[in-house]
Write a protein that holds these residues in place. Structure first.
Motif, PDB file in Angstrom:
ATOM      1  N   LEU A   1     -53.976 -18.346   1.682  1.00  0.00           N
ATOM      2  CA  LEU A   1     -55.275 -18.953   1.973  1.00  0.00           C
ATOM      3  C   LEU A   1     -55.066 -20.049   3.005  1.00  0.00           C
ATOM      4  CD1 LEU A   1     -58.335 -19.264   1.267  1.00  0.00           C
ATOM      5  CD2 LEU A   1     -57.630 -21.005  -0.404  1.00  0.00           C
TER       6      LEU A   1
ATOM      7  N   ARG B   1     -56.987 -22.990   5.652  1.00  0.00           N
ATOM      8  CA  ARG B   1     -58.206 -23.729   5.949  1.00  0.00           C
ATOM      9  C   ARG B   1     -57.937 -24.639   7.142  1.00  0.00           C
ATOM     10  NH1 ARG B   1     -61.849 -25.810   1.078  1.00  0.00           N
ATOM     11  NH2 ARG B   1     -63.188 -25.888   2.906  1.00  0.00           N
TER      12      ARG B   1
ATOM     13  N   HIS C   1     -57.196 -19.804  -5.006  1.00  0.00           N
ATOM     14  CA  HIS C   1     -55.824 -19.363  -4.778  1.00  0.00           C
ATOM     15  C   HIS C   1     -54.936 -20.096  -5.779  1.00  0.00           C
ATOM     16  CE1 HIS C   1     -51.888 -19.219  -2.694  1.00  0.00           C
ATOM     17  NE2 HIS C   1     -52.341 -18.111  -2.138  1.00  0.00           N
TER      18      HIS C   1
ATOM     19  N   VAL D   1     -62.101 -20.855   7.314  1.00  0.00           N
ATOM     20  CA  VAL D   1     -61.217 -20.368   6.255  1.00  0.00           C
ATOM     21  C   VAL D   1     -60.638 -19.029   6.679  1.00  0.00           C
ATOM     22  CG1 VAL D   1     -61.093 -19.598   3.838  1.00  0.00           C
ATOM     23  CG2 VAL D   1     -62.537 -21.550   4.459  1.00  0.00           C
TER      24      VAL D   1
ATOM     25  N   THR E   1     -63.398 -18.436  -3.359  1.00  0.00           N
ATOM     26  CA  THR E   1     -62.089 -17.869  -3.659  1.00  0.00           C
ATOM     27  C   THR E   1     -61.177 -18.989  -4.134  1.00  0.00           C
ATOM     28  OG1 THR E   1     -61.453 -18.103  -1.329  1.00  0.00           O
ATOM     29  CG2 THR E   1     -62.264 -15.960  -2.024  1.00  0.00           C
TER      30      THR E   1
ATOM     31  N   LEU F   1     -58.172 -15.770   4.957  1.00  0.00           N
ATOM     32  CA  LEU F   1     -57.540 -15.230   3.753  1.00  0.00           C
ATOM     33  C   LEU F   1     -56.794 -13.965   4.117  1.00  0.00           C
ATOM     34  CD1 LEU F   1     -57.150 -15.304   0.631  1.00  0.00           C
ATOM     35  CD2 LEU F   1     -59.190 -13.848   0.472  1.00  0.00           C
TER      36      LEU F   1
ATOM     37  N   LEU G   1     -55.258 -14.760  -7.218  1.00  0.00           N
ATOM     38  CA  LEU G   1     -56.513 -14.990  -6.511  1.00  0.00           C
ATOM     39  C   LEU G   1     -57.676 -14.620  -7.407  1.00  0.00           C
ATOM     40  CD1 LEU G   1     -57.484 -15.707  -3.504  1.00  0.00           C
ATOM     41  CD2 LEU G   1     -57.828 -13.246  -3.268  1.00  0.00           C
TER      42      LEU G   1
ATOM     43  N   GLN H   1     -61.887 -13.987   7.672  1.00  0.00           N
ATOM     44  CA  GLN H   1     -62.022 -15.367   8.109  1.00  0.00           C
ATOM     45  C   GLN H   1     -63.487 -15.713   8.259  1.00  0.00           C
ATOM     46  OE1 GLN H   1     -62.979 -16.515  11.516  1.00  0.00           O
ATOM     47  NE2 GLN H   1     -63.836 -14.471  11.715  1.00  0.00           N
TER      48      GLN H   1
END
Length: 409
Positions: free
Chosen positions: A163, A165, A313, A347, A311, A349, A387, A343
């Motif tokens: 993940l 950010r 993680h 963010v 989400t 993933l 997740l 995305q």
């Protein structure tokens, strides 16, 4: 306690068809062997016989299987990198610092960068040219510094997902539990007993030289990285590394790894999937096992519907959540492949389909908000939860049920 409180509802953003440049690093570095490669002692260092205490992380299939990500083979790019570009901070030549004293390793008496820069005992250079500097700092100093770096690319990793950010690093404001502090939004909860090694990193990527910080868990595996884009506050980074550099074998953990609170979190994460299996075997109607590909299918459907999700993680050292609206890259959409990278809203993933062991859909009551949630969870082959995906807000429950039914048919 897994953070699950929903964020405020907002209009879905317009689809983004091109990945932000910063997330190319996420796609290249996530499951490639370089992400968790153990630092090696510099061959020129007086301590070149020292052994890195934590030893090399063992990623098994997870480290080998995902070197080709999103149609981009990272190995080909990294194979081209033979030498590091000049750098005034992480300097590969240490002849000029051979006479540095141990006092120079902790701070520069002239208030800036002294001639020593990085003491050789603190420096590690791996065969691929990645430079690492061991760090020793208190937990408060570490997290306060991360929050002062400006906008950074924050990556967290487990076996089934990465993940990322692009954000101002969240400030930890609630230290009521000194082992597991949290931020105001309840999206970031580290477990300080699982932090076992701190490093500053300088490495080559397809986008050029990148600097950052990384944390390793008690097994020696990298689970968190903070990379500095061009707009980050480099001065804060340099000052922190200079002041807190330390030989890695001389550092000590913040808390004992067998702390009772830490053991409870590990048990919660490792016990979830066996508990769901037992409920399913007992005939529970609100538990269903799904193909592991269901998570990607669900996120792809959310992208097509512009549906916001939350989400979470999971790693024993860090629980990190994000509220966002997934989008799919145009290239993946045209190829019709099962997407592994999503995305949107700053963010990113990345899913590692090859090592996922099971996926689950179940209804349960959240321990944080006492709300009932339909939750989709993904675990690795060892039944370690990695997740979870739920609707971004409780007001979206009806739309979330429709989305799940769409993917189940």
């Amino acid at each position: 306690r897994a953070a699950r409180r929903g964020g405020s509802q907002r209009d879905p953003p317009h689809p983004i068809r091109t990945l932000p440049a910063g997330f190319l690093i996420l796609k290249v570095a996530n499951f490639d062997h370089r992400f968790g490669k153990p630092p090696q002692t510099c061959s020129n260092s007086p301590s070149n016989q020292a052994i890195v205490r934590n030893g090399p992380p063992n990623f098994g299939k997870a480290g080998r299987a995902r070197r080709r990500v999103g149609g981009y083979d990272a190995r080909h790019e990294f194979a081209k990198i033979e030498t590091m570009s000049p750098d005034s901070f992480f300097h590969p030549e240490i002849n000029s610092v051979a006479s540095a004293t141990s006092d120079d390793c902790q701070s520069c008496p002239r208030g800036g960068f002294c001639g020593a820069r990085i003491h050789p005992d603190c420096l590690r250079i791996d065969p691929g040219g990645t430079v690492r500097v061991g760090l020793s700092a208190s937990a408060t100093a570490w997290f306060e510094t991360l929050a002062r770096l400006g906008e950074v690319l924050h990556l967290t990793r487990n076996r089934v997902a990465v993940l990322g950010r692009l954000e101002q690093f969240p400030a930890l404001t609630d230290w009521g539990n000194p082992l597991m502090p949290r931020d105001d939004s309840d999206l970031f909860t580290p477990n300080l007993a699982e932090y076992a090694g701190l490093w500053a990193v300088r490495e080559m990527t397809p986008l050029g030289v990148r600097h950052g910080l990384e944390a390793r868990d008690v097994s020696g595996s990298v689970f968190e990285r903070v990379l500095l884009p061009d707009g980050a506050v480099r001065e804060v980074f340099e000052s922190f590394v200079t002041d807190h550099q330390s030989p890695p074998e001389a550092t000590s953990p913040w808390f004992p790894p067998n702390h009772a609170w830490s053991a409870q979190r590990r048990n919660n994460l490792s016990g979830r999937i066996p508990w769901l299996r037992d409920r399913l075997a007992a005939g529970a109607v609100n538990v269903r096992q799904l193909p592991t590909e269901f998570v990607a299918k669900l996120l792809a459907a959310a992208a097509r519907k512009n549906f916001p999700v939350r989400t979470t993680h999971y790693h024993p050292a860090l629980i990190r959540a994000a509220i966002w609206t997934p989008q799919i890259g145009e290239e993946t959409e045209q190829n019709g492949d099962l997407p592994d990278f999503f995305q949107g809203d700053g963010v990113g993933l990345q899913l590692n389909h090859s090592v996922a062991g099971s996926a689950w859909l179940w209804t349960g009551t959240c321990s944080c908000c006492d709300e009932q949630h339909l939750t989709v969870e993904l675990a690795d082959a060892n039944d370690q939860i990695g997740l979870s995906v739920i609707a971004a807000h409780k007001t979206l429950k009806a739309g979330w049920c429709d989305l799940l039914n769409l993917c189940l048919t």
